[in-house]
Design a protein around this motif. Structure first.
Motif, PDB file in Angstrom:
ATOM      1  N   VAL A 216       0.841  -1.193   0.000  1.00  0.00           N
ATOM      2  CA  VAL A 216       0.000   0.000   0.000  1.00  0.00           C
ATOM      3  C   VAL A 216       0.875   1.242   0.000  1.00  0.00           C
ATOM      4  O   VAL A 216       1.864   1.317   0.727  1.00  0.00           O
TER       5      VAL A 216
ATOM      6  N   ILE B 265      -3.358   6.086   0.273  1.00  0.00           N
ATOM      7  CA  ILE B 265      -4.416   5.167  -0.166  1.00  0.00           C
ATOM      8  C   ILE B 265      -5.410   4.956   0.980  1.00  0.00           C
ATOM      9  O   ILE B 265      -5.034   4.855   2.136  1.00  0.00           O
TER      10      ILE B 265
ATOM     11  N   SER C 177      -7.998  -0.073  -0.788  1.00  0.00           N
ATOM     12  CA  SER C 177      -7.288  -1.322  -0.501  1.00  0.00           C
ATOM     13  C   SER C 177      -8.239  -2.511  -0.632  1.00  0.00           C
ATOM     14  O   SER C 177      -7.890  -3.541  -1.215  1.00  0.00           O
TER      15      SER C 177
ATOM     16  N   TYR D  91      -8.925  -3.260  -4.167  1.00  0.00           N
ATOM     17  CA  TYR D  91      -7.785  -3.955  -4.762  1.00  0.00           C
ATOM     18  C   TYR D  91      -7.818  -5.443  -4.402  1.00  0.00           C
ATOM     19  O   TYR D  91      -7.631  -6.307  -5.260  1.00  0.00           O
TER      20      TYR D  91
ATOM     21  N   VAL E 208      -5.185   4.582   5.099  1.00  0.00           N
ATOM     22  CA  VAL E 208      -4.526   3.434   5.705  1.00  0.00           C
ATOM     23  C   VAL E 208      -3.468   3.907   6.710  1.00  0.00           C
ATOM     24  O   VAL E 208      -3.397   3.413   7.833  1.00  0.00           O
TER      25      VAL E 208
END
Lengths: 344, 567
Positions: free
Chosen positions: A39, A43, A48, A51, A90
């Motif tokens: 990561v 982000i 995430s 993804y 994140v």
């Protein structure tokens, strides 16, 4: 003049997302799956998860829609706290990991689980209906659209913040009362009720209030402030809850529920003695019959263990009670003044 | 399930208004609202700026006539003038109606509804609630629908119209929570599913679900789509995510600045500057970037939207969401620093071809809002006219369907059709040797659209775009759904949404290739001028033998003659 972008260091890290999994068709109980991905700084948790869903495991299920913090779909618990996955960086939650670089992602609490990170929102909608979370206009339907109401800036400001609510249910998830009683009105519904009750266009203020003061209503809140702390739009939800209570006392007195009676007994003790007369507090809150039926066994145990609170005559006023009482009166006066100017 | 009188697909502004108005018109009707999300999640909530109406609260000399003229001129004369007249003359009434139902409009000193200037408008007529206008309108409508007891079917994904010959008999939809295909037999269906600009994916300000579901379903049932090539690029999307910074930011006085520190709009729209119409401002930004006057960063080239001179108080009170978004998604506080922006696909002017009452060519099928194309926006929509469009035409479609419901017999959908549809969905999940991944196809679609069917278009690029889309549609035959569960299968929904985007992308590219002129949002580098002789007309896309066929339709004129469009 030319401007050059400062060199941005794009930090990267391997992060493990520990995702709550439950498929009601297959699983007898929930479990966690770990997905480790690289990561970049900047982000969000939602990106995430997107993804992971696209590249590692298409079966991971969660809701997401606007991805910009306005629709409220992607509320979930990240490292134990309810928030919107789309606006949560994140990097920002890394500090709160129990294991370094492992982020736990779980569904909201206090709503029925559907699958993985998805919970059922219907109970919340049902409560909005139960507490008439709409403006019942003072304008008759056939006259609508002909002229606008005149609304002061002052009135607009009363409910401006409350109308920021996107019904993401983060507050519902964090509410400590809902944990114990799923029938409790919910912070979001109290907030909406407050917003409707402060609107001069609304015609059913008293009807709504009468419902709010019943059992499972506004008096059940224990002021833990979890709702307000977690609100993704930083709405002062507790102000709304206090607002409804003050309104209820003003219009209906203190006899509605055990909650309001409890508050009244509490206040009276504090004024008289500067501390609580615990022995009789349950009786004054819930009545003699209820207390005998529900608390007698516990009282017996307390007697055995010599843990009973002192009887009322033995509760002496605290030191400096005179000074305290004058402060108390002054405070009460301020609050009254405050209300007057508020309700103008 | 008992057959319905009206099934409304979509629970945003248009769908909810349609439901309320239909109930009001005839309270005895059996009406359902289907939505793939809880209605309060709908993309109406993302509209920040406001809704136009000539209330004349701010500018006392504002009139409906001026609003009509601004809208027609803004549309580059492609809007149908009778439709625009409906839009603008209904506007004051509908804004007041919302006020009467509890929408918390921002107020002026005299306690009337506040209005602010907006792009392409000659007077400040955009009514707003801070920068959360769409959100508060959607809340109001949802609350009122709960009050009236509207029957909601939340988290149902519409799949197809059931048509027998030319007679529509209802709709098939997937119950997302159970994974079952369910039949909604109905006399009428209103599509209100929003726009299709998410096909540009990362270069789009839209919600993940703005995939043109209603348009694609109608198109596959043989209903024509209109003016699909007109996709509006909003000048100010955030650099990294494409998320939107409202035009209100410029309405409140924000500047656009290039890397030379220049307020470059002076070169493109001398008089209106930053408040020129969206298409013009978006092209100006893109030109600055293409000609090397943008800023560079690893996340792409961009321009500065500077609000710092407006001061902390104004930014906090009037643009709080923008500030929050800039900080969350770009790490920039607009009180201190300019916001990095670039154009982003934002709005679809095209949609299901309807008349001024929301009717389509198929009896019993209606459309409204961004999903439909009346057309009131023509080649370019003005800011503040989209919320207005969904309210006005949502209401009209609801009323019309309720009035006309008696003309249509109750439909019966055969069980076999449900079984076939269920089988079709299951087939995506069968393991096969060669398969395609959803994410890759969607990513490639977004890229080819942004590169070849973007702001600046020309024949060779468009041909490439058309080829790419055709190839992607072929590859889609092998797309695989990996989640085989019934309950809340989001993987399946994504794959079905991709199909809708692919089908519509073909119509967008075909229309863009055919239209050899530049008009409104559609800019052909190889045909830089508006060609009224050849192209003052709507394009109409129909699905024939599995591929798009283009036809045309005249523009309804009225009081306003064609003029050159300058700002």
């Amino acid at each position: 003049m030319t401007v050059t972008e400062p060199h941005i260091e794009e930090a990267k890290k391997d992060i493990t997302f520990r995702v709550f999994r439950f498929n009601p068709q297959i699983d007898s109980k929930p479990y966690y799956d770990d997905y480790t991905i690289q990561v970049e700084r900047g982000i969000t948790v939602l990106r995430s998860l997107n993804y992971i869903k696209e590249h590692l495991d298409a079966t991971v299920s969660f809701r997401a829609f606007c991805q910009a913090g306005i629709c409220g779909s992607c509320a979930m618990r990240v490292n134990g706290l309810s928030k919107l996955a789309c606006t949560t960086q994140v990097w920002e939650v890394l500090e709160k990991c129990r294991e370094p670089n492992v982020i736990k992602v779980e569904p909201l609490r206090n709503l029925p689980l559907v699958k993985d990170l998805i919970v059922d929102m219907d109970p919340l909608v049902d409560k909005m209906k139960h507490y008439s979370n709409w403006v019942e206009s003072t304008m008759p339907e056939e006259k609508m659209g002909k002229k606008e109401f005149l609304i002061s800036e002052e009135e607009f400001l009363k409910y401006d913040k409350a109308t920021d609510c996107i019904l993401c249910a983060s507050c519902v998830s964090e509410c400590s009362i809902l944990r114990a009683n799923s029938e409790y009105v919910s912070p979001a519904v109290l907030l909406k009720s407050y917003r409707m009750n402060s609107d001069s266009r609304d015609a059913i203020h008293d009807v709504r209030l009468a419902e709010l003061v019943k059992d499972h209503g506004v008096w059940d809140c224990t002021h833990c402030y979890r709702c307000q702390e977690t609100c993704v739009k930083s709405i002062p939800i507790m102000d709304a809850i206090h607002g409804i209570r003050e309104d209820a006392i003003e219009r209906r007195g203190m006899k509605d529920t055990s909650g309001s009676k409890h508050a009244e007994a509490f206040m009276s003790d504090i004024e008289k003695k500067g501390k609580l007369v615990e022995a009789t507090l349950p009786i004054r809150t819930n009545g003699m019959a209820w207390t005998l039926k529900n608390l007698l066994p516990m009282a017996m145990k307390m007697i055995v263990k010599r843990r009973t609170p002192p009887p009322p005559p033995l509760v002496k006023p605290t030191k400096g009670i005179r000074v305290f009482r004058s402060m108390f009166r002054e405070m009460s006066e301020h609050v009254r003044e405050d209300h007057k100017s508020h309700n103008k | 399930m008992k057959p319905f009188d009206i099934v409304i697909v979509g629970g945003g502004g248009a769908g909810l208004y349609a439901a309320m108005e239909a109930m009001k018109t005839n309270p005895s009707l059996n009406i359902a609202v289907l939505s793939k999300v809880y209605p309060n999640r709908s993309h109406t909530s993302a509209a920040q700026g406001g809704a136009n109406a000539a209330l004349a609260n701010k500018a006392k000399d504002d009139t409906v006539e001026l609003h009509i003229f601004d809208t027609i001129k803004g549309s580059d004369y492609l809007a149908d003038q009778d439709a625009v007249e409906v839009l603008c003359s209904e506007a004051p009434k509908i804004i007041r109606e919302l006020d009467n139902m509890g929408t918390p409009w921002s107020r002026m000193d005299d306690n009337t509804i506040a209005q602010r200037p907006f792009g392409g408008a000659g007077r400040p007529r955009c009514c707003y609630c801070a920068d959360k206008t769409g959100h508060t309108i959607l809340q109001t409508l949802y609350e009122q629908c709960l009050k009236k007891g509207v029957q909601f079917f939340n988290e149902y994904f519409a799949l197809s119209l059931s048509v027998n010959g030319s007679r529509m008999r209802g709709l098939l939809a997937l119950n997302i929570k159970t994974g079952k295909v369910e039949a909604f037999a109905s006399k009428t269906v209103i599509f209100a599913t929003g726009g299709y600009a998410k096909m540009y994916w990362n270069r789009s300000s839209n919600a993940a679900g703005n995939t043109g579901d209603g348009q694609a379903i109608a198109y596959r049932a043989g209903i024509p789509l209109k003016d699909m090539e007109f996709v509006q690029f909003h000048p100010t999307g955030l650099r990294k995510s494409g998320l939107l910074v409202t035009e209100g930011a410029r309405g409140e006085g924000g500047y656009l600045i290039n890397r030379d520190g220049e307020r470059f709009m002076a070169r493109y729209a001398k008089e209106k500057m930053e408040l020129g119409p969206r298409d013009l401002v978006a092209r100006s930004l893109e030109t600055e970037i293409l000609e090397g006057r943008g800023f560079d960063s690893p996340a792409g080239k961009y321009i500065h939207l500077d609000l710092t001179h407006l001061g902390a108080d104004l930014i906090k009170s009037r643009l709080p969401q923008i500030r929050e978004m800039s900080m969350q998604f770009e790490g920039v506080d607009p009180i201190e620093e300019p916001i990095p922006v670039r154009p982003t696909a934002h709005y679809s002017m095209g949609g299901i071809d309807t008349d001024n009452f929301g009717r389509t060519v198929m009896g019993g099928v209606y459309a409204a809002g961004e999903c439909g194309c009346v057309s009131v926006h023509g080649a370019n929509r003005l800011g503040g006219n989209s919320l207005l469009d969904i309210l006005v035409f949502g209401r009209i479609a609801g009323r019309t369907a309720a009035e006309e419901v008696g003309k249509f017999a109750p439909g019966i959908i055969p069980e076999s059709e449900i079984a076939e549809k269920t089988e079709e969905l299951r087939s995506f999940m069968k393991p096969s040797g060669h398969y395609e991944r959803y994410g890759a196809l969607r990513e490639e679609l977004g890229q080819t659209l942004a590169m070849n069917v973007g702001i600046f278009r020309e024949a060779p690029l468009l041909r490439k775009g058309i080829e790419d889309i055709a190839a992607l549609r072929d590859r889609y035959q092998h797309v695989r759904v990996f989640d085989t569960s019934d309950v809340y299968n989001t993987n399946l929904i994504q794959v079905l949404e991709l199909k809708n985007m692919l089908d519509l992308a073909e119509t967008v590219a075909a229309g863009a290739y055919a239209r050899e002129e530049s008009r409104g949002s559609h800019t052909r580098v190889d045909f830089p001028v508006r060609d009224d002789e050849k192209w003052h007309k709507h394009t109409v896309a129909t699905l024939e033998n599995g591929t798009v066929t283009l036809g045309e339709k005249p523009v309804t004129m009225g009081r306003y003659e064609l003029q050159e469009r300058t700002y």
